[in-house]
Design an enzyme around this catalytic site. Sequence first.
Site, PDB file in Angstrom:
ATOM      1  N   LYS A 142     -13.325 -29.528 -78.378  1.00 39.74           N
ATOM      2  CA  LYS A 142     -13.961 -30.635 -78.851  1.00 39.74           C
ATOM      3  C   LYS A 142     -15.308 -31.169 -79.127  1.00 39.74           C
ATOM      4  O   LYS A 142     -15.744 -31.110 -77.772  1.00 39.74           O
ATOM      5  CB  LYS A 142     -12.146 -31.946 -78.510  1.00 39.74           C
TER       6      LYS A 142
ATOM      7  N   SER B 174      -7.532 -36.181 -83.932  1.00 41.09           N
ATOM      8  CA  SER B 174      -8.525 -36.116 -83.961  1.00 41.09           C
ATOM      9  C   SER B 174      -8.925 -35.165 -83.350  1.00 41.09           C
ATOM     10  O   SER B 174      -9.563 -35.044 -83.976  1.00 41.09           O
ATOM     11  CB  SER B 174      -9.560 -37.541 -83.170  1.00 41.09           C
TER      12      SER B 174
ATOM     13  N   SER C  21      -3.870 -37.995 -79.774  1.00 42.65           N
ATOM     14  CA  SER C  21      -5.328 -37.343 -80.523  1.00 42.65           C
ATOM     15  C   SER C  21      -4.962 -35.259 -80.409  1.00 42.65           C
ATOM     16  O   SER C  21      -5.696 -34.356 -80.276  1.00 42.65           O
ATOM     17  CB  SER C  21      -6.638 -37.264 -80.118  1.00 42.65           C
TER      18      SER C  21
END
Lengths: 66, 460
Positions: free
Chosen positions: B88, B158, B182
Amino acid sequence: MPDPVDPVHFTADDVAALQKMSGVPLAADRYELIAAALSASRSAAIVRTIEVTGVEPALGFDPRWT
Amino acid sequence: MTYLVPSDCTQPWALTLTEASSLIAAGRLSPLELAESIVARVEAVEPAVSAFAHWDADAVLAAAQAATATARHDRPASRLFGIPVSLKDLIDWRGVPTRCGSDALPLTPAEADAHVSAQLRRSGAILLGKVHTHEFAYGTTTPRSCNPHDLQHSPGGSSGGSGAAVAAGFGPVSLGTDTGGSVRIPASLCGVVGFKPTAGVIGRSGMRFLSWSLDTIGPLARSVNDVAIMLAEIAGHDRRDRASLDVPRLDFAGELGRSPRGLTVGIPRDYFWDGCDPAVAAAGLAATERLGELGMTVRPIDVPYADQVVGIGNEIVSGESGESVREAVTVGADLIGEFERSSCESGALHSGVTYLHALRAREVIKAAWRDALAPVDLVAMPTTPITAPRRGESRVRRGDREESVGATLIRNTYCANIAGLPALSIPVGFQDGLPIGLQLVGKPLQDARVLAVGHAYTTS
């Protein structure tokens, strides 16, 4: 349990006052948008519905809870 | 049109981590063959899915070539040897910018690896690329990415780039971060496995925080076994992360394959099921019945203050993000999305008194979960009350209410962050072609038990 839905409504004037206290640089033309963001969270009111007398604040996770 | 990994696909890019690792160890697949297959897959499908924030095919192939040369002489260093892993865009990777999904942050390359990136390199993994995050991880939709099941729908967030990448076959595993759900939300919406370990189990130095006290790094993969392999390589004490636990190394795979017979799963009587889409609730209940068929005792439980958790979490995130992203908001405010900008700006005006009150309330929530978990081994509920919302949609219906997409998607996942608990999302069904996830929440440091139950369900 107290009703958790007890929204706090922030106005642009509230944001102006908070900005003055905090010194955070924010453009005045954004006060309305920021007030809406603060109001949308409603969290201040929600959090206060939990009785925390005698509870110590702590960060993170205590591994002894096993 | 979907861009998923077909169940009958025999290409290397469709392999799970477990399968690819075994083939590499047996000398039947080289890291280069695996990387070439994944690179071809990415270059064919990425224009539609848009998972990557940073992609350098030549660098991936060069690393795989080097790993293949090493494999000719030495035994693989670990189960991750030669396995491409995406990160990420909140996790530092030496020489690559970390932009947190925001144009407000500079293109300056990170000077050093994050703790987990270094662990991956030591294990022989190949860093595949940086995948999109919702801007500053402050949201649950990741607008820059699409859901491979239906490109008109969000992958969640996210860690939406991670969910989309794993579902689309862009490497078998990705590392995300989880502040309020997330990792689990995109896993649920993209039909893959996502795990948030017990807080402190994975070191976080070198990741950009949204909320220092809530953020947890966790893997997304195509099987529970893959998650366990990943954790075994990256978990452990991180002396540069003050929240890192200095405890004996957990044996994440230790209970995999063991029957869950005799364990007890608690089903919350309300809140977590209230207003769920009927198809989501039906799939969740069917999955819990299946756990009963596997020998687990299923019993109803109560979780006090469940409806207070999102408010407390928002209060903590608001206060901590007001500090953590303050510089970006000050320097590059005009480049930040309006929702994320006003959220961060409002955080900067946060009252210290209110923040401390939230931290005290958090202790009440922890105690409520400790009591709720006492008579059971874990708790099950839908990961998200709805399937993937359409991209760009800001409000959805949950039961007879209309509410924001963010409030709906985070409703069932925030509790594990507030209480620091291990939580796993596993795929349990579909509605109109979109995946449904079940969340299993366990006791602290009993990550292996949560994984074992998830493994038993997904392989039954």
